[in-house]
Scaffold this motif. Structure first.
Motif, short mmCIF file in Angstrom:
data_model
loop_
_atom_site.label_atom_id
_atom_site.label_comp_id
_atom_site.label_asym_id
_atom_site.label_seq_id
_atom_site.Cartn_x
_atom_site.Cartn_y
_atom_site.Cartn_z
N ASN A 17 0.23 -1.16 -0.19
CA ASN A 17 0.06 -0.30 -0.27
C ASN A 17 1.01 1.44 0.34
OD1 ASN A 17 -2.50 -0.59 -0.05
ND2 ASN A 17 -2.67 -1.06 2.02
N ALA A 68 -13.56 -0.47 3.12
CA ALA A 68 -14.03 1.10 2.74
C ALA A 68 -12.56 1.04 1.93
CB ALA A 68 -13.41 1.36 3.66
N ARG A 69 -12.54 2.87 1.13
CA ARG A 69 -11.44 3.42 0.42
C ARG A 69 -11.72 4.42 0.51
NH1 ARG A 69 -10.20 2.19 -4.31
NH2 ARG A 69 -8.59 1.69 -4.68
N VAL A 70 -11.20 5.50 0.06
CA VAL A 70 -11.26 6.39 0.17
C VAL A 70 -11.02 6.50 -1.46
CG1 VAL A 70 -9.77 9.05 -0.40
CG2 VAL A 70 -9.08 6.68 1.34
N GLY A 73 -7.88 -1.41 -6.18
CA GLY A 73 -8.02 -1.69 -5.21
C GLY A 73 -8.93 -2.64 -4.31
N THR A 74 -9.23 -3.53 -3.58
CA THR A 74 -10.82 -3.71 -3.53
C THR A 74 -11.21 -3.34 -2.24
OG1 THR A 74 -9.30 -5.58 -1.97
CG2 THR A 74 -9.76 -5.87 -4.29
N GLY A 75 -9.70 -2.76 -0.91
CA GLY A 75 -10.75 -2.10 0.63
C GLY A 75 -10.61 -3.20 1.40
N LEU A 76 -10.05 -4.07 0.53
CA LEU A 76 -10.33 -5.36 2.03
C LEU A 76 -8.91 -5.84 2.37
CD1 LEU A 76 -11.92 -8.10 -0.50
CD2 LEU A 76 -12.64 -7.41 1.89
N GLY A 77 -7.60 -5.49 1.74
CA GLY A 77 -6.11 -5.36 2.52
C GLY A 77 -6.17 -5.00 3.93
N LEU A 78 -6.30 -3.50 4.29
CA LEU A 78 -6.79 -3.26 5.69
C LEU A 78 -7.46 -4.22 6.92
CD1 LEU A 78 -6.43 0.58 5.33
CD2 LEU A 78 -4.79 -1.18 5.96
N ILE A 126 -4.41 10.31 3.30
CA ILE A 126 -5.63 9.85 3.95
C ILE A 126 -6.67 11.21 4.42
CG2 ILE A 126 -7.38 8.52 4.38
CD1 ILE A 126 -4.44 6.53 4.83
N SER A 158 1.29 9.07 4.70
CA SER A 158 0.20 7.76 5.88
C SER A 158 1.80 6.95 6.27
CB SER A 158 0.07 7.05 5.22
OG SER A 158 -0.82 7.36 3.96
N LYS A 201 1.68 1.85 -3.41
CA LYS A 201 1.04 1.71 -4.15
C LYS A 201 0.38 3.01 -4.46
CE LYS A 201 -3.46 -0.40 -4.38
NZ LYS A 201 -4.07 -1.24 -4.04
N TYR A 202 0.24 3.52 -2.86
CA TYR A 202 -0.64 5.37 -2.59
C TYR A 202 0.33 6.28 -2.40
CZ TYR A 202 -4.60 2.48 -2.07
OH TYR A 202 -5.45 1.40 -2.79
N ASP A 226 5.19 6.43 4.85
CA ASP A 226 5.44 6.74 3.31
C ASP A 226 5.65 8.32 3.01
OD1 ASP A 226 2.44 7.42 2.22
OD2 ASP A 226 1.98 5.10 3.26
P1 ADP Z 1 -6.89 -1.26 -1.27
O1 ADP Z 1 -5.37 -0.57 -1.82
O2 ADP Z 1 -7.14 -2.61 -2.33
O3 ADP Z 1 -8.12 -0.33 -2.02
P2 ADP Z 1 -6.57 -1.79 1.66
O4 ADP Z 1 -7.67 -2.35 2.23
O5 ADP Z 1 -5.18 -2.50 1.40
O6 ADP Z 1 -7.67 -1.44 0.32
O7 ADP Z 1 -6.83 -0.32 1.84
C1 ADP Z 1 -7.93 0.64 1.87
C2 ADP Z 1 -7.62 2.01 1.03
O8 ADP Z 1 -7.34 2.89 2.56
C3 ADP Z 1 -7.39 2.11 0.10
O9 ADP Z 1 -7.72 1.82 -1.04
C4 ADP Z 1 -6.39 4.05 0.05
O10 ADP Z 1 -7.54 4.61 -0.52
C5 ADP Z 1 -6.05 3.66 1.67
N1 ADP Z 1 -5.14 3.21 1.75
C6 ADP Z 1 -4.15 2.67 2.49
N2 ADP Z 1 -3.39 2.33 2.52
C7 ADP Z 1 -2.82 4.26 2.68
C8 ADP Z 1 -1.74 4.43 2.56
N3 ADP Z 1 -0.41 4.08 2.79
N4 ADP Z 1 -1.37 5.37 1.96
C9 ADP Z 1 -2.97 6.03 1.46
N5 ADP Z 1 -3.97 5.55 1.33
C10 ADP Z 1 -4.21 4.39 1.90
#
Ligand code: ADP
Length: 599
Positions: free
Chosen positions: A499, A548-550, A560-565, A535, A589, A502-503, A530
Motif C-alpha cells: 500500500n 472501505a476505500r478513499v 483496489g478492493t478495500g480489503l487489505g486493511l 488520507i 501516512s 501503491k499510494y 510513506d
Molecule cells: P485497497 O488498497 O485494495 O483499496 P486496502 O484495504 O489495502 O485496500 O486499503 C484501503 C484504502 O486505504 C485504500 O483504498 C486507500 O484509499 C487507503 N490507503 C491504504 N494505505 C494507504 C497509504 N499508505 N496511503 C494512502 N492511502 C492508503
C-alpha cells in the motif's frame, strides 16, 4: 320587611291591617317556595354543570334578592375553590373562573366549617381583599353564605350579596340552604355522568389514536400524527412529544401540536433531569402538576403562560424512550382520568416507536446488504483484473525468455519481473483466501516465536519497490522476537508495504520501524510509513472496515478492493494487538500495529 315566624303568635289579637300584612308575607313566601320547587326540577333535569349554572343564573333573583350571587366550586383535590358567577354584576368584575385557596374568603370559611351564615360584610369571619374586598368596593353590605354539600361530599359554597344593610332574614337562609342541597345532589350527579361520558368518549378516542399509530412506520410522521390526534381529539391546549437521544442525556423535541404559538424552536433539546419533562425521563414516572407554580421542577419558558402540566414517560422494552407532555394555561386542567388515558396512549406510542425503530434497523441492514452485494460484485471484477495483470506480465517475460537468445543481464531482468509479479499474485491469492476463511471463522493461527527482521525481509522481498522509492528499516535492539503466526504477520507487513508503494505514486522514502511500546515493555509497535498521498481525515476512522476505500482525488483513481486493511486488522486483533493509522494529506501516512514480545 321582617316576617315574624313565631308559632306562638296569637293571631286573635291582630288588627285586620296586621292580618293582611301577615297574609301577604305568607303569600310571598309560598311563591318563593314554588319558585324553588320549579328551579329544583329544572336543575334536576340538567345534564351538565354548565347547564345547572345557567339555570341558576337565569332564575336566582326570583328566589333571593340582591345584586350579587356566585358559587365557589371545590377543585378536584379540594385545596382550592373556583368562582362561577351567577349574576351580571359578578361577571362585570371579572371574578369568574378565579381560584382561591380554601383557607381564605367566606366561601372557604363555609367549606371548612360546613356552616352557613347571614352576615354584614364588615363582620364576615373571613375576609379576602380580592373577593370580599371587591364586593365591598361595589357597595355590597349583606351576605348569605351556605355550604353546598351532600351527605358524603363537600362540593363548594353558594354566596348571595345585597347592597342593603341587614337585607336578609331567616327565610332567605332557609331557601338558600334548600337550594344548595338540591344543587349539591345535581352537581354530583352531573359530575358522575360527565365523568362516565368522558371515559366512554376517551376509550373511543384511544382506539382511534391507536389505529393512527399503527398506520405508519416512519417515526417523525408517527409522532406528528400522535401529538396532533391527542391534542385535537382530547381537546388539550398544547401537546409535545420528546424523544431521548442515543446517549440518554437529552430529550429532543420530536413533535408539537397546539396553541402555544411562539413555540420552542425546532430541534429544541432539554437535559434529562431538568424541568418536569426531564424529571419524568429520568425517573420513568408520570407527573401531574395542576398548579406549576407550586412545583419546583417546573421550567418556565419565555412565551408560555402555562399553569397546568401533565408529563408521562414513553416506555419501550423497559426503557424510557421519550416523554409525552400536555400543558394548559388554566389551573387544575387535568385529572386522574387524563393520567389514566394518556398512560394507555403512551404504551401504544412506546410500542409504535419500537416497531418503527425495528423497521428502520431492518431497512438499514437491508441497504447495507445491498451495498455489500454491489461491493462484492465490484470485488470479483477487480480481483480478476488484479490476477490477470501480473499473469500477463509473467507470460510476456516467460515467452521472451523462450524465444530469444538472451544475455545474462536480460535474463536477470526477466526473472526479476517474473518473481515480482508472482509475489503480487501470491499476496492476492492469499488475501482472497483469507477473506473466505475470516468470514467462515476458519482462519487458523500457528503461534510461535518469530524473528522480526526475517518477516520484514520476507515481506519486502515480495513487494516490488519502484526505483522512485527508497526503502529503510530499523528494529530496536530489544525487539528481535515477537509471538505470532509468521505467515500471517508477513501478510500484514506485505499489505502495508505494498500500500505504501501503491499510494505514493510520486515515490519517496518508505520506512519500517519496530520499537518497544511506550506503555508496555512487553509489547512492540511496528510502523510502516510513506511520503505519499496521505488520507483525508474523514476517512481515517473507517479505513479498516471491509471494502472501505478513499474514493476521491488521486487515491480514488488507484484500483483496489478495500480489503487489505480489513484483513490486517483481523490478523492483528487475533494476535491481541491493535492497528491504527496517522496521516496527513499530501505528506504521507504511517500505519502502526502492536504485537506481544516473543520471549
Ligand atoms: P485497497 O488498497 O485494495 O483499496 P486496502 O484495504 O489495502 O485496500 O486499503 C484501503 C484504502 O486505504 C485504500 O483504498 C486507500 O484509499 C487507503 N490507503 C491504504 N494505505 C494507504 C497509504 N499508505 N496511503 C494512502 N492511502 C492508503
Amino acid at each position: 320587611m321582617s316576617p315574624e315566624w313565631n308559632a306562638h303568635d296569637n293571631l286573635d289579637f291582630l288588627t285586620p291591617e296586621e292580618m293582611r300584612s301577615r297574609l301577604l308575607e305568607a303569600q310571598e313566601f309560598s311563591t318563593r317556595v314554588s319558585t324553588l320547587t320549579e328551579l329544583s326540577l329544572k336543575v334536576d333535569a340538567a345534564r351538565s354543570r354548565e347547564e345547572i349554572l345557567r339555570i341558576l343564573k337565569d332564575n336566582l333573583r326570583r328566589l333571593i334578592e340582591g345584586e350579587c350571587a356566585f358559587i365557589g366550586l371545590l377543585s378536584h383535590n379540594k385545596t382550592h375553590y373556583v368562582i362561577s358567577t351567577l349574576s351580571p354584576l359578578m361577571d362585570a368584575i371579572e371574578l369568574n373562573h378565579k381560584h382561591f385557596s380554601v383557607d381564605v374568603g367566606m366561601p372557604g370559611w363555609s367549606i371548612r366549617n360546613k356552616a352557613g351564615i347571614m352576615v354584614d360584610i364588615d363582620s364576615a369571619p373571613s375576609f379576602h381583599p380580592t373577593l370580599e374586598g371587591t364586593l365591598k368596593d361595589l357597595g355590597i353590605r349583606s351576605l348569605i353564605i351556605v355550604p353546598v354539600h351532600t351527605h358524603e361530599e363537600m362540593v363548594g359554597a353558594l354566596v348571595f350579596g345585597s347592597s342593603k344593610p341587614n337585607a336578609y332574614v331567616d327565610p332567605d337562609v332557609w331557601l338558600a340552604r334548600l337550594l344548595s342541597l338540591q344543587m349539591a345532589i345535581s352537581l354530583r350527579h352531573t359530575n358522575l355522568l360527565e365523568r362516565a361520558l368522558k371515559r366512554v368518549a376517551q376509550i373511543g378516542l384511544v382506539n382511534k389514536v391507536a389505529r393512527k399509530l399503527t398506520s405508519t412506520l416512519n417515526i417523525d410522521e408517527l409522532l406528528a400524527s400522535a401529538s396532533e390526534a391527542i391534542q385535537k381529539d382530547f381537546r388539550y391546549f398544547d401537546v409535545t412529544i420528546f424523544l431521548m437521544n442515543q446517549e440518554k442525556t437529552e430529550l429532543v423535541l420530536a413533535a408539537h401540536s397546539g396553541n402555544f404559538i411562539d413555540f420552542l424552536p425546532h430541534g429544541y433539546r432539554q437535559k434529562v433531569g431538568l424541568g418536569i419533562v426531564g424529571w419524568v425521563a429520568e425517573h420513568g414516572q408520570s407527573v401531574l402538576a395542576n398548579d406549576v407554580s407550586l412545583d419546583s421542577r417546573f421550567l418556565a419558558h419565555q412565551y408560555h403562560n402555562t399553569n397546568s402540566e401533565l408529563a408521562l414517560p414513553i416506555i419501550s422494552d423497559d426503557e424510557v424512550v421519550g416523554v409525552l407532555n400536555v400543558e394548559d394555561t388554566k389551573l387544575y386542567a387535568f385529572d386522574e382520568t387524563d393520567v389514566l388515558v394518556l398512560e394507555t396512549l403512551c404504551d401504544q406510542v412506546g410500542s409504535a416507536v419500537r416497531n418503527a425503530r425495528l423497521f428502520e434497523e431492518i431497512k438499514r441492514t437491508n441497504e447495507r446488504l445491498v451495498e455489500l452485494d454491489r461491493l462484492k460484485t465490484d470485488f470479483v471484477g477487480i480481483v480478476s483484473h488484479d490476477f490477470r495483470t501480473p499473469l500477463s506480465t509473467i507470460m510476456l517475460a516467460a515467452k521472451s525468455l523462450l524465444r530469444k537468445e538472451v544475455s545474462s543481464d536480460r535474463l536477470k531482468e526477466y526473472l526479476t519481473i517474473i518473481v515480482d509479479q508472482a509475489g503480487r499474485l501470491s499476496l492476492l491469492a492469499e488475501d482472497t483466501l483469507s477473506i473466505a476463511k475470516i468470514e467462515s471463522g476458519q482462519l487458523n493461527y500457528q503461534f510461535k516465536v518469530v524473528n522480526v527482521e526475517a518477516i520484514i525481509q520476507e515481506a519486502v522481498s515480495m513487494v516490488k519497490i519502484s526505483a522512485r522509492h527508497s526503502f529503510g528499516s530499523s528494529i530496536d535492539m530489544n525487539c528481535a522476537y515477537v509471538r505470532g503466526d509468521q505467515n500471517k504477520l508477513r501478510q500484514v507487513l506485505q499489505n502495508l508495504i505494498s500500500n505504501a508503494v501503491k499510494y505514493s505514486p510520486g515515490g519517496g522514502q518508505l520506512k519500517v520501524t519496530v520499537v518497544q511500546s511506550e506503555e508496555q515493555a512487553a509489547e512492540f509497535t511496528f510502523s510502516v510509513s510513506d511520503e505519499g498521498l496521505g488520507i483525508p481525515p474523514e476517512y481515517l476512522g473507517r479505513l479498516f472496515q471491509k471494502y472501505a476505500r478513499v474514493d476521491t482525488g488521486e487515491a480514488g483513481k488507484i484500483k483496489g478492493t478495500g480489503l487489505g486493511l480489513w484483513i490486517c486488522r483481523e490478523i492483528i486483533q487475533a494476535h491481541g494487538g491493535k492497528i491504527w493509522v496517522e496521516s496527513e494529506v499530501g505528506k504521507g501516512s504511517t500505519f502502526r500495529f502492536t504485537l506481544k514480545r516473543g520471549t
